[in-house]
Design an enzyme around this catalytic site. Structure first.
Site, PDB file in Angstrom:
ATOM      1  N   TYR A  47      10.069  31.060 -21.872  1.00 23.00           N
ATOM      2  CA  TYR A  47       8.794  31.339 -21.201  1.00 23.00           C
ATOM      3  C   TYR A  47       8.468  30.194 -20.254  1.00 23.00           C
ATOM      4  CZ  TYR A  47       5.992  35.444 -21.927  1.00 23.00           C
ATOM      5  OH  TYR A  47       5.475  36.708 -21.824  1.00 23.00           O
ATOM      6  N   GLU A  49       5.551  30.324 -17.712  1.00 22.29           N
ATOM      7  CA  GLU A  49       4.394  30.663 -16.872  1.00 22.29           C
ATOM      8  C   GLU A  49       3.982  29.458 -16.042  1.00 22.29           C
ATOM      9  OE1 GLU A  49       1.240  32.215 -19.255  1.00 22.29           O
ATOM     10  OE2 GLU A  49       2.029  34.254 -19.166  1.00 22.29           O
ATOM     11  N   ASP A 197       9.199  43.395   5.653  1.00 21.25           N
ATOM     12  CA  ASP A 197       9.834  43.751   4.386  1.00 21.25           C
ATOM     13  C   ASP A 197      11.308  44.027   4.704  1.00 21.25           C
ATOM     14  OD1 ASP A 197      10.886  45.005   2.173  1.00 21.25           O
ATOM     15  OD2 ASP A 197       9.163  46.345   1.838  1.00 21.25           O
ATOM     16  N   THR A 223      13.842  42.251  -1.342  1.00 20.68           N
ATOM     17  CA  THR A 223      14.482  42.408  -2.634  1.00 20.68           C
ATOM     18  C   THR A 223      15.802  41.649  -2.532  1.00 20.68           C
ATOM     19  OG1 THR A 223      15.579  44.450  -1.931  1.00 20.68           O
ATOM     20  CG2 THR A 223      13.486  44.682  -3.090  1.00 20.68           C
TER      21      THR A 223
END
Ligand SMILES: *Cc1c(COP(=O)(O)O)cnc(C)c1O
Length: 393
Positions: A47, A49, A197, A223
């Site tokens: 994790y 964050e 994009d 992407t």
């Protein structure tokens, strides 16, 4: 090790399927072993964050290094000055990345100008069935009916009339080069932020076979799993003046803990894309798409806009009485995978549109050249016109 034969059998079968078929899905690719290895690493356990140096969990020294390395590689690949550009590599995928950009820069209820889905835009460019169309108002633009290309003058008129807060340039099914300079002028004419994009063409930009959006855009989203040939993920590049807003929108605005294994796999893909072999790949991908388009044309098929400048093309199969869904099904029976797709000003439905979209990014990774592509085109023609006798399967 947990014994899960049922699932691993299915995965193995899918692996075999991917090797057996001719994959012409424009948004897919085959990643390297190295990318798979990073994705399947123990980084998945962590994790993290927050951002490098500002985490909410301990034990993140190495993770910080991984994320910083990924960012550096991303900036280097697209030759960006780190004093001018920042990049966020935490978006889980393209859709949440676009959502984050809007969340950062467009107040709810304001206008986003994007290409209509049926003309080649993406759902997340403000389409009504997407959350982006619920929270913001789409000003939709299309392509010219005759040329099937973007009419930049018409866009400017629309932008000045509607005054959107943000304009999206970049598409999922537009085979032609995008003129980013003209988009900049259109954005300036109405005071909008310009988001490029480049999800589909990022690998072509990295490989030097499509112009770079960076000299003109305020924000560039991509992407990483299409022509860029990485894991499913996304990155948001932004001019320094926008970057803290973007970072806050990604986390904590929209996401929780970043997927560190995915970020590491992006770093691997970025490293691969910076090699000279990747330039050769990008070039061959476009050459293959053009060879495919011209052979299909020779065989009598109508290609939307008359051809392609990129890795993808749209075939108007309905012009010869074959619907997009029928075409896609018939091809799949013979081991060729494409997707049904609307064509500009389609008279049929999205579920069974007038065309198919064909891309060469995946097959080019597998080493296919022009001469092979000509044979693929002939096979497509034969299948769609029932020149091949039904095999007993
Ligand atoms: C693929 C794509 C997206 C969305 O990416 P996902 O990872 O499928 O969410 C967004 N914009 C464009 C132009 C795309 O082609």
């Amino acid at each position: 090790m947990i014994d899960d034969k049922r699932l691993f059998d299915l995965i193995q079968q899918e692996d075999k399927r991917q090797k057996r078929v001719i994959n012409l899905i424009a948004s897919e690719n085959y990643v390297s072993r190295a990318v798979l290895k990073a994705l399947g690493s123990t980084l998945v356990n962590k994790y993290a964050e927050g951002y490098p140096g500002k985490r909410y969990y301990g034990g993140n020294n190495l993770v910080d290094e991984i994320e910083n390395l990924t960012k550096l590689r991303a900036l280097n690949l697209f030759k960006l000055d780190p004093r001018k550009w920042q990049v966020n590599v935490q978006p889980y995928s393209g859709s949440p990345a676009n959502m984050a950009v809007y969340l950062a820069l467009v107040p709810p209820g304001e206008k986003i100008m994007g290409m209509e889905l049926s003309m080649g835009g993406h759902l997340t460019h403000g389409h009504r069935v997407s959350a982006t169309g619920r929270f913001w108002k789409q000003v939709a633009y299309g392509v010219d009916k005759k040329t099937e290309r973007i009419d930049y003058d018409a866009l400017k008129v629309l932008a000045k009339k509607e005054k959107p807060k943000l304009i999206v340039a970049g598409f999922t099914a537009y085979p032609r080069r995008i003129d980013f300079k003209k988009f900049r002028q259109i954005a300036d004419a109405c005071g909008a932020v310009l988001l490029v994009d480049m999800s589909h063409i990022a690998g072509l930009v990295a490989g030097g076979v499509h112009a770079s959006p960076f000299p003109y855009a305020d924000i560039v989203m991509t992407t990483t799993h299409k022509t860029l040939r990485g894991p499913r993920a996304a990155m948001i590049f932004s001019h320094s003046m926008f970057s803290s807003l973007i970072d806050k929108a990604v986390f904590p605005g929209l996401q929780g803990g970043p997927h560190i294994n995915q970020i590491a796999a992006v770093a691997t893909a970025l490293h691969e894309a910076s090699q000279s072999a990747f330039k050769t790949y990008a070039k061959q991908t476009v050459v293959n798409a053009q060879a495919l388009a011209s052979e299909l044309k020779k065989l009598g098929w109508r290609i939307v806009s008359g051809g392609t400048d990129t890795h993808l093309l749209l075939v108007d199969t309905w012009a010869r009485g074959v619907s997009g869904a029928a075409a896609s099904d018939m091809l799949e029976c013979e081991g060729i995978i494409v997707n049904k797709n609307t064509i500009p000003y389609d008279t049929r439905t999205p579920a069974d549109p007038s065309g198919i979209r064909i891309g060469t990014a995946a097959v080019t990774t597998r080493g296919i050249k022009e001469k092979d592509v000509v044979r693929i085109a002939q096979k497509i023609d034969a299948i769609l016109l029932h020149k091949i006798k039904d095999k007993t399967r």
